[in-house]
Design an enzyme around this catalytic site. Sequence first.
Site, PDB file in Angstrom:
ATOM      1  N   SER A 200       0.706  -1.224   0.166  1.00  0.00           N
ATOM      2  CA  SER A 200       0.066  -0.086  -0.095  1.00  0.00           C
ATOM      3  C   SER A 200       0.899   1.405  -0.033  1.00  0.00           C
ATOM      4  O   SER A 200       2.142   1.215   0.327  1.00  0.00           O
ATOM      5  CB  SER A 200      -1.015   0.073   1.218  1.00  0.00           C
ATOM      6  OG  SER A 200      -1.405   1.270   1.574  1.00  0.00           O
ATOM      7  N   CYS A 201       0.363   2.427  -0.398  1.00  0.00           N
ATOM      8  CA  CYS A 201       0.852   3.529  -0.395  1.00  0.00           C
ATOM      9  C   CYS A 201       0.934   4.286   0.450  1.00  0.00           C
ATOM     10  O   CYS A 201       1.329   5.222   0.957  1.00  0.00           O
ATOM     11  CB  CYS A 201       0.687   4.458  -1.615  1.00  0.00           C
ATOM     12  SG  CYS A 201       0.919   3.910  -3.183  1.00  0.00           S
ATOM     13  N   ILE A 202      -0.058   3.913   1.549  1.00  0.00           N
ATOM     14  CA  ILE A 202      -0.436   4.804   2.873  1.00  0.00           C
ATOM     15  C   ILE A 202       0.118   3.996   3.958  1.00  0.00           C
ATOM     16  O   ILE A 202      -0.088   2.760   4.273  1.00  0.00           O
ATOM     17  CB  ILE A 202      -1.839   4.699   3.072  1.00  0.00           C
ATOM     18  CG1 ILE A 202      -2.448   5.360   1.679  1.00  0.00           C
ATOM     19  CG2 ILE A 202      -2.248   5.473   4.127  1.00  0.00           C
ATOM     20  CD1 ILE A 202      -1.966   6.871   1.374  1.00  0.00           C
TER      21      ILE A 202
END
Lengths: 156, 104
Positions: free
Chosen positions: B102-104
């Site tokens: 995930s990018c978060i």
Amino acid sequence: MSEDKIKKISIVCSKGSLEGIYPALIMANGARMEGIEASLFFTFFGMDAITKKKMHKIKVATVGNPAMGIPTIIGAIPGMSAMATKMMSKQMDELDIPPIPEFIEMIHDAGGKVFACKASVDMFKLKKEDFCDEVDDILTVGQFYELSAGAQIIFT
Amino acid sequence: MAVKMYSGKEIEVNDEGYFLEPDKWSGEIATEIATEIGIVLTEEHIKVIDFLRNDFKSKGSLPTMRRIKKVGGIQTKDLYRLFPEGPLKKACKIAGLAKPASCI
């Protein structure tokens, strides 16, 4: 890992729309998650993201934004921007992308630095108290370059 | 893909050392992986690792940093203190889980 690994970034956030602010925040947070040193420098309308009175009210631009796929005249109808913002915020929440104030706090907790641009602060007649607690300092462009020594600078 | 030896067991990992077989993980193995990446496990680390494993088991996906805070009750600051320079990646590695995507 190669020796060319990025170690430090400085991100300039100059826009005050939802779609203008999020990329800067996602990139700063993503950098910290990879162990990259990160600084965020908010300038012009980008400062809305860290201004107490405005950071909770950031909206999507529905006018002058051809990628939205709605005619400008429709986008200009009162409430359109609020509706588009609501829809987008809901989608982002499902992906666990936090609202802007929480995101700023998260980046700060992650060790990211948050700065406001002195020229814009003077122009908009703002004070340190007008900004959220996460703002570390108000910097001149010179100071920003100084602390960005050795960093990649990204302008959004 | 590669095979690594942890507490006498052969375990399949990817090129970066993330587990491909989360079921073969154990507390002992966690200590060994942590030592490899320069972390001495404490109660606090174990709390994070347990949350990651339990959440992965019930949801089938890796939690984000936000979820670790909101659902796991672990502050972001603490995560960075416990697993410096890449908290989610390091914690997932020690927990015998996949590399976070995930990018978060």
